[in-house]
Design a protein around this motif. Structure first.
Motif, PDB file in Angstrom:
ATOM      1  N   LEU A  78       0.817  -1.211   0.000  1.00  0.00           N
ATOM      2  CA  LEU A  78       0.000   0.000   0.000  1.00  0.00           C
ATOM      3  C   LEU A  78       0.850   1.261   0.000  1.00  0.00           C
ATOM      4  N   PHE A  79       2.031   1.207   0.622  1.00  0.00           N
ATOM      5  CA  PHE A  79       2.909   2.379   0.667  1.00  0.00           C
ATOM      6  C   PHE A  79       3.280   2.826  -0.743  1.00  0.00           C
ATOM      7  N   PHE A  80       3.669   1.886  -1.585  1.00  0.00           N
ATOM      8  CA  PHE A  80       4.073   2.245  -2.949  1.00  0.00           C
ATOM      9  C   PHE A  80       2.874   2.657  -3.798  1.00  0.00           C
ATOM     10  N   ILE A  81       1.704   2.047  -3.544  1.00  0.00           N
ATOM     11  CA  ILE A  81       0.500   2.430  -4.291  1.00  0.00           C
ATOM     12  C   ILE A  81       0.113   3.873  -3.979  1.00  0.00           C
ATOM     13  N   LEU A  82       0.106   4.229  -2.687  1.00  0.00           N
ATOM     14  CA  LEU A  82      -0.270   5.591  -2.300  1.00  0.00           C
ATOM     15  C   LEU A  82       0.811   6.598  -2.667  1.00  0.00           C
ATOM     16  N   LEU A  83       2.079   6.169  -2.679  1.00  0.00           N
ATOM     17  CA  LEU A  83       3.175   7.060  -3.061  1.00  0.00           C
ATOM     18  C   LEU A  83       3.045   7.468  -4.523  1.00  0.00           C
ATOM     19  N   VAL A  84       2.721   6.508  -5.373  1.00  0.00           N
ATOM     20  CA  VAL A  84       2.574   6.779  -6.807  1.00  0.00           C
ATOM     21  C   VAL A  84       1.318   7.607  -7.069  1.00  0.00           C
ATOM     22  N   SER A  85       0.223   7.308  -6.360  1.00  0.00           N
ATOM     23  CA  SER A  85      -1.039   8.007  -6.612  1.00  0.00           C
ATOM     24  C   SER A  85      -1.093   9.411  -6.006  1.00  0.00           C
ATOM     25  N   GLY A  86      -0.185   9.717  -5.065  1.00  0.00           N
ATOM     26  CA  GLY A  86      -0.171  11.022  -4.426  1.00  0.00           C
ATOM     27  C   GLY A  86      -1.012  11.096  -3.162  1.00  0.00           C
ATOM     28  N   GLN A  87      -1.748  10.024  -2.843  1.00  0.00           N
ATOM     29  CA  GLN A  87      -2.592  10.036  -1.649  1.00  0.00           C
ATOM     30  C   GLN A  87      -1.774   9.991  -0.365  1.00  0.00           C
ATOM     31  N   LEU A  88      -0.535   9.507  -0.462  1.00  0.00           N
ATOM     32  CA  LEU A  88       0.329   9.476   0.723  1.00  0.00           C
ATOM     33  C   LEU A  88       0.622  10.892   1.198  1.00  0.00           C
ATOM     34  N   ARG A  89       0.935  11.778   0.276  1.00  0.00           N
ATOM     35  CA  ARG A  89       1.223  13.176   0.625  1.00  0.00           C
ATOM     36  C   ARG A  89      -0.030  13.874   1.131  1.00  0.00           C
ATOM     37  N   ASP A  90      -1.143  13.693   0.426  1.00  0.00           N
ATOM     38  CA  ASP A  90      -2.384  14.367   0.817  1.00  0.00           C
ATOM     39  C   ASP A  90      -2.876  13.903   2.191  1.00  0.00           C
TER      40      ASP A  90
END
Length: 359
Positions: A231-243
């Motif tokens: 999930l970390f890499f999925i959210l990192l690529v999608s930008g949801q990790l930052r948001d």
């Protein structure tokens, strides 16, 4: 010393060496193996309720924070991180060694991510009662998963018990859903995906524990850690990790809620795994499903809501399902005789109601 597993003719896993460890069934670091199976069931079920009731309350409270609804996957990421940290601490304390092959954890972590991730994300589109309406139907998919994954054959009483639980919880939550119905196609797709993963995960965990004699600490650590990496890499690529990080930094109380949400969930998962090891995946799902009804009952005590007698009839079906599930564990239980006796009891009640009262 490694443990060797032998699968006997009845399909049960038996330990050829290190029998002491196999017979040791621990719940939150306490050995409950010396209790009877009934007491193990009752103890594990009690602990499930103790920790998962605040888990459900905190989950709803987190999504009640203004602006948090789009960050269900970020909640899952932080939750998996906390579970991994808790599992690592427990593994270091118990000197746990990995017994299940890593390739199986790659699959288990993916299924677990789907189960919890889709469930959390669905709350961004559905209200809590609507989500429970779908999640209470978990029992039947788990039984189907048990047939497909473990080639299990369930008794008729298990099927009837699961059907009563599902029907009762659907009626129970539908009554609550009349207050504020909020259906959304995306949310329905997400929660349906979570149910599909739920049908697989309990049976996979049960099969892996029996075959490899793995501890609860090992399963929690590796499955949630691998799910976190996914999930970390999925959210990192999608930008949801930052948001998601920016939102929680601006609203720090969110992290406090998530910590206690994760802590109660971690202990609850330990109890569920102990329940799976003792009674099987179907019983574990039956208990966790019943917990959802109790969560809604508690919401009536904490918040003012309309009351209808539909809750009474639904609750009666749930109690009947639990009663049948417990009785089904005894070899001498006869389902046909049970319904015959039940019909006689209800017949006597009707006769008493029709007969005139003598003053």
């Amino acid at each position: 010393m490694e443990a060797k597993i032998y699968i006997n003719d009845s399909g049960n896993a038996e330990l050829l060496s290190n029998k002491k460890e196999e017979s040791s069934r621990k719940l939150l670091w306490v050995d409950i193996g010396h209790f009877s199976e009934l007491w193990q069931f009752l103890i594990c079920s009690f602990v499930v309720f103790i920790f998962f009731i605040p888990y459900g309350y905190l989950q709803e409270a987190i999504f009640a924070i203004k602006g948090f609804k789009p960050f269900g996957w970020y909640l899952t990421l932080v939750q998996f991180l906390n579970y991994s940290i808790f599992g690592l601490i427990e593994s270091q304390f118990n000197h746990t060694q990995r017994r299940i092959p890593l390739v199986l954890y790659l699959l288990l972590g993916l299924i677990l991510l789907g189960s919890m991730g889709f469930s959390n994300a669905s709350l961004g589109y559905l209200n809590y009662p609507t989500q429970v309406i779908f999640k209470c139907c978990k029992l039947i998919p788990v039984m189907i998963g048990g047939i497909l994954v473990q080639q299990k054959v369930y008794k008729v009483v298990d099927i009837v018990a699961a059907s009563c639980m599902c029907a009762g919880l659907i009626l129970f939550t539908l009554a609550d859903n009349k207050v504020s119905p909020d259906f959304n196609l995306i949310g329905i797709i997400l929660i349906s995906s979570a149910l599909f993963c739920d049908a697989l995960i309990g049976n996979f965990q049960e099969k892996m524990m029996k075959k490899h004699n793995a501890s609860n600490a090992e399963i929690v650590l590796y499955s949630y850690l691998i799910g976190f990496v996914y999930l970390f890499f999925i959210l990192l690529v999608s930008g949801q990790l930052r948001d998601g990080t920016e939102f929680c930094i601006q609203n720090p109380v969110t992290y406090i809620y998530i910590f206690f949400f994760s802590l109660s969930g971690f202990f609850g998962v330990q109890a569920v795994l102990a329940l799976i090891r003792t009674c099987g995946a179907l019983v574990a799902v039956t208990v966790t499903t019943c917990r959802k009804a109790v969560t809604i009952v508690i919401s009536f005590l904490l918040f003012s809501k309309p009351f209808t007698f539909q809750y009474v009839w639904a609750g009666s079906l749930i109690v009947l399902g639990i009663y049948l599930n417990v009785l089904g564990k005894t070899n001498h239980f006869d389902l046909k005789m049970f319904f015959m006796n039940s019909s006689k009891i209800f017949g006597n009640i009707r006769k008493r109601r029709k007969s005139p009262m003598i003053v």
